[in-house]
Write a protein that holds these residues in place. Sequence first.
Motif, PDB file in Angstrom:
ATOM      1  N   LEU A  38       0.826  -1.211   0.000  1.00  0.00           N
ATOM      2  CA  LEU A  38       0.000   0.000   0.000  1.00  0.00           C
ATOM      3  C   LEU A  38       0.858   1.258   0.000  1.00  0.00           C
ATOM      4  O   LEU A  38       0.547   2.239  -0.672  1.00  0.00           O
ATOM      5  CB  LEU A  38      -0.933   0.005   1.206  1.00  0.00           C
ATOM      6  N   LYS A  41       2.183   1.763  -3.447  1.00  0.00           N
ATOM      7  CA  LYS A  41       1.099   2.233  -4.310  1.00  0.00           C
ATOM      8  C   LYS A  41       0.879   3.728  -4.130  1.00  0.00           C
ATOM      9  O   LYS A  41       0.730   4.471  -5.110  1.00  0.00           O
ATOM     10  CB  LYS A  41      -0.179   1.458  -3.977  1.00  0.00           C
ATOM     11  N   ILE A  64      -9.162   3.357  -2.043  1.00  0.00           N
ATOM     12  CA  ILE A  64     -10.565   2.939  -2.117  1.00  0.00           C
ATOM     13  C   ILE A  64     -10.702   1.919  -3.247  1.00  0.00           C
ATOM     14  O   ILE A  64     -10.393   2.208  -4.400  1.00  0.00           O
ATOM     15  CB  ILE A  64     -11.482   4.153  -2.380  1.00  0.00           C
ATOM     16  N   ASN A  65     -11.165   0.728  -2.885  1.00  0.00           N
ATOM     17  CA  ASN A  65     -11.333  -0.320  -3.900  1.00  0.00           C
ATOM     18  C   ASN A  65     -12.368   0.101  -4.932  1.00  0.00           C
ATOM     19  O   ASN A  65     -13.437   0.584  -4.596  1.00  0.00           O
ATOM     20  CB  ASN A  65     -11.781  -1.631  -3.257  1.00  0.00           C
ATOM     21  N   GLY A  66     -12.037  -0.086  -6.178  1.00  0.00           N
ATOM     22  CA  GLY A  66     -12.926   0.291  -7.274  1.00  0.00           C
ATOM     23  C   GLY A  66     -12.681   1.708  -7.725  1.00  0.00           C
ATOM     24  O   GLY A  66     -12.611   1.979  -8.918  1.00  0.00           O
ATOM     25  N   ASP A  68      -9.973   3.282  -7.271  1.00  0.00           N
ATOM     26  CA  ASP A  68      -8.605   3.381  -7.773  1.00  0.00           C
ATOM     27  C   ASP A  68      -8.546   3.127  -9.273  1.00  0.00           C
ATOM     28  O   ASP A  68      -7.862   3.850 -10.002  1.00  0.00           O
ATOM     29  CB  ASP A  68      -7.671   2.440  -7.026  1.00  0.00           C
TER      30      ASP A  68
END
Length: 103
Positions: A38, A41, A64-66, A68
């Motif tokens: 993370l 990233k 935040i999943n999605g 990103d």
Amino acid sequence: MEMLESIVALLNAVYWQPWAAIMSTDPWTANLVMAILLMLKLIFGGWVLAKGGRSPLWALVLLINGADILAMWLYAYIRWPFVDRAPARPAAENTVAADAGTD
């Protein structure tokens, strides 16, 4: 149908096996690996954003999943400041112009 099963097996081998190995370790090691990933990233996302003339804090959207994936897709199509600026003149032209002005 057999081709689909082979594709799923390949994707499992490439993507799931490393994560299964990481998650099978003790929780401290798994959390450390996830934190490092993370952090990388966010660092690389912030670096790319800063190179594009945006605030590196926008890299927090990558957590935040999605969102990103959507953020990366949108950022690929926005206006990049260094694309619109005039190209730099070669150094030889700059020295000639400076010498001409000193006469």
